[in-house]
Write an enzyme that holds these catalytic residues in place. Structure first.
Site, PDB file in Angstrom:
ATOM      1  N   CYS A   1      -2.805   4.198  -5.890  1.00 48.47           N
ATOM      2  CA  CYS A   1      -1.968   4.877  -6.552  1.00 48.47           C
ATOM      3  C   CYS A   1      -2.689   5.613  -7.906  1.00 48.47           C
ATOM      4  O   CYS A   1      -4.077   5.760  -7.703  1.00 48.47           O
ATOM      5  CB  CYS A   1      -0.850   4.067  -7.052  1.00 48.47           C
TER       6      CYS A   1
ATOM      7  N   ASN B   1      -3.532   2.037 -10.568  1.00 52.65           N
ATOM      8  CA  ASN B   1      -3.872   0.973  -9.987  1.00 52.65           C
ATOM      9  C   ASN B   1      -3.443  -0.197 -10.798  1.00 52.65           C
ATOM     10  O   ASN B   1      -4.016  -1.509 -10.946  1.00 52.65           O
ATOM     11  CB  ASN B   1      -5.538   0.765  -9.624  1.00 52.65           C
TER      12      ASN B   1
ATOM     13  N   CYS C   1       0.518  -0.404 -11.137  1.00 48.52           N
ATOM     14  CA  CYS C   1       1.755  -0.591 -10.902  1.00 48.52           C
ATOM     15  C   CYS C   1       2.021  -0.710  -9.556  1.00 48.52           C
ATOM     16  O   CYS C   1       2.260  -1.671  -8.748  1.00 48.52           O
ATOM     17  CB  CYS C   1       2.775   0.510 -11.491  1.00 48.52           C
ATOM     18  N   ARG C   2       2.076   0.658  -8.729  1.00 48.23           N
ATOM     19  CA  ARG C   2       2.511   0.536  -7.183  1.00 48.23           C
ATOM     20  C   ARG C   2       1.458  -0.051  -6.246  1.00 48.23           C
ATOM     21  O   ARG C   2       1.768  -0.945  -5.596  1.00 48.23           O
ATOM     22  CB  ARG C   2       2.596   2.211  -6.848  1.00 48.23           C
ATOM     23  N   SER C   3      -0.083   0.056  -6.473  1.00 47.52           N
ATOM     24  CA  SER C   3      -0.920  -0.087  -5.254  1.00 47.52           C
ATOM     25  C   SER C   3      -1.149  -1.645  -5.616  1.00 47.52           C
ATOM     26  O   SER C   3      -1.146  -2.460  -4.670  1.00 47.52           O
ATOM     27  CB  SER C   3      -2.208   0.651  -5.459  1.00 47.52           C
TER      28      SER C   3
ATOM     29  N   ASP D   1       6.209   7.076  -9.034  1.00 56.03           N
ATOM     30  CA  ASP D   1       5.400   6.265 -10.112  1.00 56.03           C
ATOM     31  C   ASP D   1       6.620   5.820 -11.131  1.00 56.03           C
ATOM     32  O   ASP D   1       7.071   6.448 -11.603  1.00 56.03           O
ATOM     33  CB  ASP D   1       4.609   7.202 -10.704  1.00 56.03           C
TER      34      ASP D   1
HETATM   35  P1  4NP Z   1       0.576   3.410 -10.818  1.00 53.23           P
HETATM   36  O1  4NP Z   1       1.288   3.780 -12.286  1.00 53.23           O
HETATM   37  O2  4NP Z   1      -0.215   4.803 -10.444  1.00 53.23           O
HETATM   38  O3  4NP Z   1       1.839   3.055 -10.097  1.00 53.23           O
HETATM   39  O4  4NP Z   1      -0.496   2.400 -11.309  1.00 53.23           O
HETATM   40  C1  4NP Z   1       0.492   4.561 -13.408  1.00 53.23           C
HETATM   41  C2  4NP Z   1       0.119   3.708 -14.276  1.00 53.23           C
HETATM   42  C3  4NP Z   1      -0.684   4.055 -15.531  1.00 53.23           C
HETATM   43  C4  4NP Z   1      -0.463   5.639 -15.413  1.00 53.23           C
HETATM   44  C5  4NP Z   1       0.012   6.393 -14.525  1.00 53.23           C
HETATM   45  C6  4NP Z   1       0.711   5.900 -13.421  1.00 53.23           C
HETATM   46  N1  4NP Z   1      -1.478   6.240 -16.875  1.00 53.23           N
HETATM   47  O5  4NP Z   1      -1.319   7.382 -16.816  1.00 53.23           O
HETATM   48  O6  4NP Z   1      -1.985   5.429 -17.561  1.00 53.23           O
END
Ligand code: 4NP
Length: 168
Positions: A9, A12, A14-16, A127
């Site tokens: 994702c 790294n 939240c989703r993955s 996301d």
């Molecule tokens: P993820 O969510 O891709 O599901 O881990 C996010 C976590 C952090 C950020 C973006 C998406 N960020 O911009 O910091």
């Protein structure tokens, strides 16, 4: 030979790491630990070394999961280390595809949404980072559906040699 799956994702956190934790849980539940190697990574480096976002860890705990992956950044070397690179959305797909070295690498990239069985028409795992608790719950619900779909697909004895690509 183990099937090596890398979930991807953006951050790294939240989703993955949730997909990673859910898939490990399913693999353990089915006694398939010897058949699968599971990891996750992010496109960006902002959160390297961090535990998953507290909101995702709490959401996972409510559903009986422990998400304790430490964030790391995706690298083009991961194409050598993994058989499948499972992405959450179109942006992830393009970011990973840009680092592929050829057709063999491209064939390893799959979309989690292609393995959903209970969310017709859903094209991505959105996301939740800037969202509410409901968005985290929805992401988790999608990932449970997709991980089960993917594992069942991989365990189907007569599955086609190519992965299905319904949303390409
Ligand atoms: P993820 O969510 O891709 O599901 O881990 C996010 C976590 C952090 C950020 C973006 C998406 N960020 O911009 O910091």
């Amino acid at each position: 030979m183990k099937t090596r799956i890398l979930f991807i994702c953006l951050g790294n956190i939240c989703r993955s790491p949730a997909a990673d934790g859910i898939m490990r849980h399913l693999v353990n539940e089915r006694g398939l630990e010897d058949e699968f190697l599971i990891d996750s990574a992010g496109i960006g480096s902002w959160h390297v070394g961090q535990l998953p976002d507290r909101r995702m860890r709490q959401c996972g705990a409510r559903h009986g999961y422990t998400f304790d992956h430490r964030a790391r950044q995706f690298s083009s070397k991961d194409f050598e280390r993994f058989d499948l690179i499972a992405v959450m959305d179109q942006e992830n797909y393009h970011d990973v595809a840009r680092q592929a070295h050829g057709e063999a690498d491209m064939k390893k990239i799959i979309r989690m949404s292609d393995y959903l069985r209970h969310h017709p028409g859903q094209q991505t795992v959105p996301d939740p980072y800037y969202g509410t608790e409901r968005d985290f719950e929805f992401a988790l619900e999608l990932l449970e559906d997709a991980c089960e779909g993917l594992l069942d697909y991989l365990k189907t004895p007569s599955r086609p040699s190519r992965m299905p690509r319904t949303s390409l």
